[in-house]
Design a protein around this motif. Structure first.
Motif: not given
Length: 167
Positions: A45, A64-66, A78
């Motif tokens: 991420d 955090y964005y995956g 997601s």
């Protein structure tokens, strides 16, 4: 040599005195930072860390964005992780600092009509290299443990065994 006596001032050459002041101020300096961050491992991420040092105490928040997403029973899913960390900064010379950190956070798998969250604990060490007074590099090797979630386990089983969760 440096001589310290009760009630006496620091006596030494100006160069040594400046070096001592510089080292002491770096260890006890309060500052804030924001950095682009990411993680590698089971979940890759990208996101941000924002933190502050209050003397030797370090407090940090992250999100955090995956980069991995997929579908589960026709729903797009997601991952997202967020949390906070606290640690004690230990200076190692003029250019390095090591900060053992303990963190609490969450990992969430979300999408259309699906939202599952598990709580996590983490233990790591923030390793920093100061390039200049206001610029540095950091890396944080860390171990994260997640607490059981029946729904998250179901998603993992479907992904691993039934191939219902596809990229």
């Amino acid at each position: 040599s440096v001589v310290l006596e009760k009630g006496a001032a620091l006596k030494d050459t100006p160069k040594t005195a400046n070096t001592l002041r510089k080292n002491a101020s770096r260890r006890q300096r309060s500052c804030a930072y924001v950095e682009l961050a990411g993680s590698l491992g089971r979940l890759m991420d990208i996101g941000f860390n924002a933190g502050a040092n209050f003397s030797m105490l370090n407090v940090e928040a992250y999100g955090y964005y995956g980069l991995q997403s997929g579908t589960f029973q026709l729903h797009s899913i997601s991952p997202l992780s967020y949390g906070g960390k606290i640690g004690i900064a230990l200076q190692a010379g003029n250019s390095f600092a090591f900060t053992p950190q303990f963190g609490v956070g969450a990992i969430m798998a979300w999408g259309e009509n699906v939202r599952v969250t598990i709580t996590t604990l983490s233990l790591g060490t923030r390793c920093e290299y100061f390039i200049t007074k206001h610029l540095g590099l950091s890396i944080t090797p860390e171990f994260t443990w997640g607490f059981e979630s029946k729904t998250m386990n179901m998603l993992a089983v479907c992904y691993m065994e039934n191939n219902e969760f596809e990229k």
